[in-house]
Design an enzyme around this catalytic site. Structure first.
Site, PDB file in Angstrom:
ATOM      1  N   GLU A 144       6.501  30.617  50.294  1.00 36.00           N
ATOM      2  CA  GLU A 144       5.780  29.334  50.648  1.00 36.00           C
ATOM      3  C   GLU A 144       4.341  29.328  50.222  1.00 36.00           C
ATOM      4  O   GLU A 144       3.649  29.099  51.102  1.00 36.00           O
ATOM      5  CB  GLU A 144       6.482  28.648  52.071  1.00 36.00           C
ATOM      6  CG  GLU A 144       7.680  28.451  52.123  1.00 36.00           C
ATOM      7  CD  GLU A 144       8.082  28.437  53.541  1.00 36.00           C
ATOM      8  OE1 GLU A 144       7.350  27.797  54.200  1.00 36.00           O
ATOM      9  OE2 GLU A 144       9.420  28.199  53.710  1.00 36.00           O
ATOM     10  N   ASN A 150       9.205  32.792  46.654  1.00 35.94           N
ATOM     11  CA  ASN A 150      10.251  31.888  47.302  1.00 35.94           C
ATOM     12  C   ASN A 150       9.753  30.665  47.894  1.00 35.94           C
ATOM     13  O   ASN A 150       8.666  30.879  48.626  1.00 35.94           O
ATOM     14  CB  ASN A 150      11.263  32.702  48.409  1.00 35.94           C
ATOM     15  CG  ASN A 150      12.310  31.972  48.868  1.00 35.94           C
ATOM     16  OD1 ASN A 150      13.166  31.525  48.273  1.00 35.94           O
ATOM     17  ND2 ASN A 150      12.438  31.842  50.030  1.00 35.94           N
ATOM     18  N   HIS A 201      16.359  23.534  50.454  1.00 33.23           N
ATOM     19  CA  HIS A 201      16.529  22.670  51.711  1.00 33.23           C
ATOM     20  C   HIS A 201      16.658  21.025  51.225  1.00 33.23           C
ATOM     21  O   HIS A 201      15.452  20.399  51.348  1.00 33.23           O
ATOM     22  CB  HIS A 201      15.433  22.768  52.634  1.00 33.23           C
ATOM     23  CG  HIS A 201      15.387  24.299  53.351  1.00 33.23           C
ATOM     24  ND1 HIS A 201      16.473  24.601  54.001  1.00 33.23           N
ATOM     25  CD2 HIS A 201      14.692  25.244  53.366  1.00 33.23           C
ATOM     26  CE1 HIS A 201      16.370  26.138  54.588  1.00 33.23           C
ATOM     27  NE2 HIS A 201      15.351  26.248  53.911  1.00 33.23           N
ATOM     28  N   GLU A 213      18.128  29.116  50.211  1.00 29.95           N
ATOM     29  CA  GLU A 213      18.527  28.821  51.551  1.00 29.95           C
ATOM     30  C   GLU A 213      18.928  27.289  51.680  1.00 29.95           C
ATOM     31  O   GLU A 213      18.421  26.514  52.227  1.00 29.95           O
ATOM     32  CB  GLU A 213      17.135  28.739  52.322  1.00 29.95           C
ATOM     33  CG  GLU A 213      16.020  29.944  52.149  1.00 29.95           C
ATOM     34  CD  GLU A 213      14.897  29.975  53.102  1.00 29.95           C
ATOM     35  OE1 GLU A 213      14.659  28.872  53.782  1.00 29.95           O
ATOM     36  OE2 GLU A 213      14.030  30.754  52.779  1.00 29.95           O
ATOM     37  N   ASP A 241      20.699  24.007  52.151  1.00 25.45           N
ATOM     38  CA  ASP A 241      21.478  23.008  53.276  1.00 25.45           C
ATOM     39  C   ASP A 241      21.321  21.704  52.693  1.00 25.45           C
ATOM     40  O   ASP A 241      20.145  21.439  52.017  1.00 25.45           O
ATOM     41  CB  ASP A 241      21.248  23.240  54.561  1.00 25.45           C
ATOM     42  CG  ASP A 241      19.780  23.404  54.929  1.00 25.45           C
ATOM     43  OD1 ASP A 241      18.795  22.889  54.320  1.00 25.45           O
ATOM     44  OD2 ASP A 241      19.218  24.139  55.962  1.00 25.45           O
TER      45      ASP A 241
HETATM   46  O1  9MR Z   1      16.086  29.549  60.022  1.00 27.02           O
HETATM   47  C1  9MR Z   1      14.906  29.796  60.544  1.00 27.02           C
HETATM   48  C2  9MR Z   1      14.650  29.264  62.162  1.00 27.02           C
HETATM   49  O2  9MR Z   1      15.610  30.082  62.859  1.00 27.02           O
HETATM   50  C3  9MR Z   1      13.131  29.449  62.388  1.00 27.02           C
HETATM   51  O3  9MR Z   1      13.245  28.837  63.687  1.00 27.02           O
HETATM   52  C4  9MR Z   1      12.320  28.783  61.474  1.00 27.02           C
HETATM   53  C5  9MR Z   1      10.725  28.807  62.063  1.00 27.02           C
HETATM   54  O4  9MR Z   1       9.897  28.348  60.809  1.00 27.02           O
HETATM   55  O5  9MR Z   1      12.414  29.308  59.954  1.00 27.02           O
HETATM   56  C6  9MR Z   1      13.739  29.222  59.567  1.00 27.02           C
HETATM   57  O6  9MR Z   1      13.708  29.869  58.522  1.00 27.02           O
HETATM   58  C7  9MR Z   1      12.743  29.283  57.637  1.00 27.02           C
HETATM   59  C8  9MR Z   1      12.841  30.252  56.272  1.00 27.02           C
HETATM   60  O7  9MR Z   1      12.458  31.537  56.969  1.00 27.02           O
HETATM   61  C9  9MR Z   1      11.797  29.928  55.349  1.00 27.02           C
HETATM   62  N1  9MR Z   1      12.138  28.599  54.689  1.00 27.02           N
HETATM   63  C10 9MR Z   1      12.329  27.589  55.664  1.00 27.02           C
HETATM   64  C11 9MR Z   1      13.367  28.092  56.751  1.00 27.02           C
HETATM   65  C12 9MR Z   1      13.703  26.909  57.647  1.00 27.02           C
HETATM   66  O8  9MR Z   1      12.599  26.703  58.305  1.00 27.02           O
END
Ligand code: 9MR
Length: 351
Positions: free
Chosen positions: A163, A204, A240, A269, A271
């Site tokens: 990011e 990513n 996402h 990732e 969804d």
């Molecule tokens: O799935 C992850 C969640 O359990 C955490 O609370 C969250 C914190 O920001 O991060 C989520 O995963 C993220 C990923 O590491 C990077 N891209 C966005 C994802 C969703 O927030």
């Protein structure tokens, strides 16, 4: 791989004949007719189909069973992030990531390392003070190299920098960018390469599935990094997605333009969330999107696979982050497959 499935199905047919002839028993024949998993279907195309998971969920037996059987790749949702792996400066803790790597090994799954350099989920010792550039460089290098070395040979890819860009394609003003300048990305990739010469190194991000300012920024950066010989192997598109924002129709073209730079791509990732409550129409649209994004990856040779950001609504991050939204994954909260699951199977060529 095709032969495996054909053999499986012949096996099923043979079993039926044997049952009819009274030679084999019913349950054994049914076992042979087990439908192929998403992983098996994806492998026929030389791809993987994966899911994120997280340590607390691994006490859930039925969840863990499906995670182990349906997928051939897993990504730790949190266990390999900086706050988890270096909770105090210079003190490393790989227990959570190791638990997931060990589970993957037991299930013959490959692991995507996630993530080395990110502005979020950093430990307090890092965010709680100011750093000079030389200090932060040393901290970053040590973190990357210690973690990459620890997982050498155990993960097939790393999300090295996560990011790094804003929506308009400018650099995100993270502590790394502000202190070290944009060169922190190339440096991070080089340090990771030194620590593991074989692992695939990715950048990513989310909202880069379509052609647009943010994916353009990645395209420009990737081109520049490749031209300079910086070790970049792939671009991860998180995907996402949300029904209310529309499907990224340029996904396939976008994947293809990164392939042309000599890079792998992956949907990392996935969804597809919706405004709750879910209804049949929304679930049907969601299924179509899962079908389309799976087909887009299959259509582009260097798209190596698809990872769901966990596979069941039971453990989705969405409801906690987007109140009023959810139902984003192909299995519901009771681990029952939704229309999206069957759409993925069809996209992968299940007969
Ligand atoms: O799935 C992850 C969640 O359990 C955490 O609370 C969250 C914190 O920001 O991060 C989520 O995963 C993220 C990923 O590491 C990077 N891209 C966005 C994802 C969703 O927030």
């Amino acid at each position: 791989m095709r032969t495996t499935t054909i053999r499986l199905r012949l096996c099923g047919a043979l079993a039926t004949v044997l049952v009819a002839a009274g030679i084999a028993s019913g349950p054994a024949a049914q076992a042979d007719e087990r439908p192929p998993t998403l992983a098996e279907l994806a492998q026929e195309h030389g791809r993987y189909y994966g899911s994120a998971t997280d340590n607390p969920e691994l006490t859930d037996g039925p969840y863990k069973a499906l995670l182990g059987s349906e997928f051939d790749q897993i990504t730790p949702g949190n266990g390999m992030k900086w706050y988890a792996t270096e909770p105090q400066q210079g003190v490393f803790d790989f227990a959570k990531g190791d638990e997931i790597v060990n589970l993957a090994r037991a299930n013959h799954q490959k692991v995507r390392g996630h993530t080395l350099v990110w502005h979020s989920q950093l430990p307090g010792w890092l965010t709680g003070r100011e750093w000079t550039a030389p200090e932060l460089r040393a901290v970053l290098k040590k973190h990357i190299q210690t973690e990459v070395r620890h997982y050498r040979g155990k993960v097939f890819a790393w999300d090295v920098v996560n990011e790094a860009f804003n929506e308009d394609g400018t650099y995100r003003e993270t502590v790394f960018y502000k202190t070290l300048g944009p060169g922190y990305i190339a440096d991070s990739l080089r340090w990771a390469r030194q620590a593991d010469p074989r692992v695939r190194l990715y950048l990513n991000d989310y909202n880069i599935e379509a052609v647009g300012p943010k994916s353009d920024a990645y395209h420009r950066l990737a081109k520049k990094l490749k031209a300079r010989g910086v070790p970049l192997d792939g671009i991860g598109m998180q995907a996402h997605l949300a029904l209310q924002y529309g499907y990224p129709t340029s996904l396939e073209d976008n994947l293809r333009r990164f392939s042309r730079l000599g890079l792998d791509t992956a949907l990392t990732e996935v969804d597809v969330r919706m405004l709750l409550p879910a209804d049949d129409a929304k679930l049907a649209t969601q299924a179509q999107w899962y079908r389309d994004l799976t087909e887009a990856c299959l259509a582009v040779r260097r798209c190596v696979g698809v990872t769901l950001w966990d596979y069941t609504d039971k453990y989705s991050w969405i409801p906690a982050f987007f109140p009023g939204e959810g139902a984003a994954l192909p299995w519901d909260e009771e681990l029952r497959p939704k229309p999206a699951y069957f759409a993925i199977r069809e996209a992968l060529g299940d007969e």
